[in-house]
Design a protein around this motif. Structure first.
Motif, mmCIF file in Angstrom:
data_model
loop_
_atom_site.group_PDB
_atom_site.id
_atom_site.type_symbol
_atom_site.label_atom_id
_atom_site.label_comp_id
_atom_site.label_asym_id
_atom_site.label_seq_id
_atom_site.Cartn_x
_atom_site.Cartn_y
_atom_site.Cartn_z
ATOM 1 N N THR A 11 0.848 -1.187 0.000
ATOM 2 C CA THR A 11 0.000 0.000 0.000
ATOM 3 C C THR A 11 0.883 1.236 0.000
ATOM 4 O O THR A 11 1.989 1.243 0.534
ATOM 5 C CB THR A 11 -0.909 0.032 1.250
ATOM 6 N N LYS A 36 2.092 8.977 9.385
ATOM 7 C CA LYS A 36 1.243 10.089 9.819
ATOM 8 C C LYS A 36 2.056 11.153 10.544
ATOM 9 O O LYS A 36 1.804 12.348 10.384
ATOM 10 C CB LYS A 36 0.109 9.573 10.699
ATOM 11 N N VAL A 77 -6.433 7.249 5.734
ATOM 12 C CA VAL A 77 -6.298 5.852 5.319
ATOM 13 C C VAL A 77 -5.460 5.112 6.357
ATOM 14 O O VAL A 77 -4.825 5.719 7.220
ATOM 15 C CB VAL A 77 -5.648 5.726 3.911
ATOM 16 N N ASP A 78 -5.470 3.817 6.250
ATOM 17 C CA ASP A 78 -4.743 2.988 7.206
ATOM 18 C C ASP A 78 -3.276 2.897 6.791
ATOM 19 O O ASP A 78 -2.920 2.122 5.905
ATOM 20 C CB ASP A 78 -5.378 1.595 7.275
ATOM 21 N N VAL A 79 -2.449 3.746 7.407
ATOM 22 C CA VAL A 79 -1.009 3.737 7.149
ATOM 23 C C VAL A 79 -0.308 3.655 8.500
ATOM 24 O O VAL A 79 -0.894 3.963 9.535
ATOM 25 C CB VAL A 79 -0.546 4.993 6.377
#
Length: 123
Positions: free
Chosen positions: A34, A94, A87-89
């Motif tokens: 991703t 972040k 989003v899922d990071v």
């Protein structure tokens, strides 16, 4: 326009962020991983290049238009990084985006800081 120390610090910070943006298209995630789309990475590299060119022109000629172009490129680059918050990071991504956003805002404020005006004291 005369560049103040604040303006020069803002331009230097914007230039540093532009240099950090340049190689972003090389960091494309491999298949199955991703990460940001290649188009966003290319946009970041283009914004970095535009920022560097505008900063050099602004520094050498004190051009208000070049400062605005550098600021615009920094804003577009910052906006392209904001989806990382939604989003899922990993947490470190972040944190990096947060630092990037704060430094971008700081550079914008410094680039557009007006010069101090001296006034005569009349007694």
């Amino acid at each position: 326009m005369i560049l103040t120390t604040k303006n020069k610090v803002g331009l230097a910070l914007a230039g540093l962020l532009g240099v950090l943006d340049l190689p972003s298209f090389l960091e494309a995630p491999s298949d199955g991983e991703t990460g940001p789309p290649l188009g966003i990475l290319i946009l970041g590299s283009i914004c970095g290049l535009i920022t560097i060119i505008a900063v050099v022109i602004a520094w050498r000629s004190a051009s208000g238009a070049a400062i605005r172009v550098a600021a615009g490129a920094r804003i577009v680059s910052m906006l392209s990084a904001l989806p990382a918050f939604f989003v899922d990071v990993p947490a470190f991504v972040k944190v990096l985006v947060t630092v990037f956003v704060i430094l971008t805002i700081a550079s914008l404020v410094l680039m557009f800081s007006p010069a101090r005006r001296t006034t005569a004291v009349m007694d």
